[in-house]
Design an enzyme around this catalytic site. Structure first.
Site, PDB file in Angstrom:
ATOM      1  N   ASP A 196      36.680  -4.905   6.666  1.00 45.68           N
ATOM      2  CA  ASP A 196      36.124  -4.518   7.967  1.00 45.68           C
ATOM      3  C   ASP A 196      37.180  -4.803   9.033  1.00 45.68           C
ATOM      4  OD1 ASP A 196      36.030  -7.253   8.346  1.00 45.68           O
ATOM      5  OD2 ASP A 196      33.863  -7.363   8.690  1.00 45.68           O
ATOM      6  N   CYS A 242      36.560  -9.594   4.568  1.00 50.91           N
ATOM      7  CA  CYS A 242      35.924  -9.571   5.897  1.00 50.91           C
ATOM      8  C   CYS A 242      36.279 -10.888   6.580  1.00 50.91           C
ATOM      9  CB  CYS A 242      34.417  -9.317   5.794  1.00 50.91           C
ATOM     10  SG  CYS A 242      33.485 -10.565   4.898  1.00 50.91           S
ATOM     11  N   THR A 278      34.742 -13.868   6.821  1.00 49.95           N
ATOM     12  CA  THR A 278      34.542 -15.034   5.948  1.00 49.95           C
ATOM     13  C   THR A 278      34.634 -14.688   4.465  1.00 49.95           C
ATOM     14  OG1 THR A 278      32.184 -14.564   5.891  1.00 49.95           O
ATOM     15  CG2 THR A 278      32.938 -16.117   7.586  1.00 49.95           C
ATOM     16  N   HIS A 303      36.406 -17.418 -16.373  1.00 45.81           N
ATOM     17  CA  HIS A 303      35.017 -17.694 -16.784  1.00 45.81           C
ATOM     18  C   HIS A 303      34.024 -16.613 -16.370  1.00 45.81           C
ATOM     19  CE1 HIS A 303      35.357 -22.322 -17.537  1.00 45.81           C
ATOM     20  NE2 HIS A 303      36.304 -21.625 -18.151  1.00 45.81           N
ATOM     21  N   HIS A 342      31.763 -17.397 -22.576  1.00 45.77           N
ATOM     22  CA  HIS A 342      31.643 -16.830 -21.230  1.00 45.77           C
ATOM     23  C   HIS A 342      31.170 -15.378 -21.264  1.00 45.77           C
ATOM     24  CE1 HIS A 342      33.360 -20.498 -19.805  1.00 45.77           C
ATOM     25  NE2 HIS A 342      34.424 -20.327 -20.577  1.00 45.77           N
TER      26      HIS A 342
HETATM   27  C1  RB5 Z   1      32.383  -9.735  11.604  1.00 42.53           C
HETATM   28  O1  RB5 Z   1      32.320 -10.355  12.831  1.00 42.53           O
HETATM   29  C2  RB5 Z   1      31.973 -10.714  10.518  1.00 42.53           C
HETATM   30  O2  RB5 Z   1      30.613 -10.983  10.606  1.00 42.53           O
HETATM   31  C3  RB5 Z   1      32.322 -10.167   9.151  1.00 42.53           C
HETATM   32  O3  RB5 Z   1      33.678  -9.895   9.095  1.00 42.53           O
HETATM   33  C4  RB5 Z   1      32.049 -11.091   7.973  1.00 42.53           C
HETATM   34  O4  RB5 Z   1      32.614 -12.348   8.176  1.00 42.53           O
HETATM   35  C5  RB5 Z   1      30.658 -11.147   7.513  1.00 42.53           C
HETATM   36  O5  RB5 Z   1      30.311 -11.814   6.531  1.00 42.53           O
END
Ligand code: RB5
Length: 141
Positions: free
Chosen positions: A7, A64, A66, A97, A132
């Site tokens: 993203d 993304c 996180t 695994h 596994h």
């Molecule tokens: C975008 O702001 C953020 O929410 C997205 O990149 C991600 O971290 C969502 O899990």
């Protein structure tokens, strides 16, 4: 084939990962986002998940902010085992695994150096099979 998408939050890290894939002479297909505009990560997770599920031996990379949204979204798709990895150890274990076929990373969590190491380990580590294999099979509902 390796399918990669991100993203907006991970646009820059995705560019770095594509440079790294090129240096490693890995064949990949970029599924966006094509410019740094605000988008919804499940749309990109879906594109990679569908491509990976449709092709034997294909792998995916989803990034993304996180890595959480991408991993949660990708894992809703049948045949996808998406692993959110933060370091070389989790990347190796995701392959050894869990036979993960999609690597997820957080661009707001990892620096470029660690992300490159995670990607290299993920691509170069084999699934161990054995006990596994049974566990991986039980994941499919
Ligand atoms: C975008 O702001 C953020 O929410 C997205 O990149 C991600 O971290 C969502 O899990």
């Amino acid at each position: 084939m390796i399918y990669i998408a991100s993203d907006h939050a991970a646009f820059d890290l995705r560019q770095e990962m594509m440079k790294f894939l090129t240096e490693m002479r890995e064949e990949f297909e970029d599924l966006g986002v094509e410019e740094k505009r605000s988008v919804d990560y499940p749309d990109y997770a879906r594109a990679v998940a569908r491509a990976v599920a449709a092709e034997e031996g294909a792998r995916g990379i989803l990034i993304c902010g996180t890595g959480l949204g991408m991993s949660i979204s990708a894992n809703r798709h049948p045949g996808i085992r998406a692993a959110l990895c933060h370091d070389a150890y989790t990347a190796a274990m995701a392959r050894r695994h869990n036979d993960a076929n999609v690597l997820c990373m957080g661009a707001r969590v990892l620096g470029v150096g660690v992300a490159e190491q995670v990607l290299r380990v993920f691509l170069n580590t084999a699934f161990e099979g054995g006990r596994h294999q049974r566990r991986v099979e039980k994941m499919e509902i």
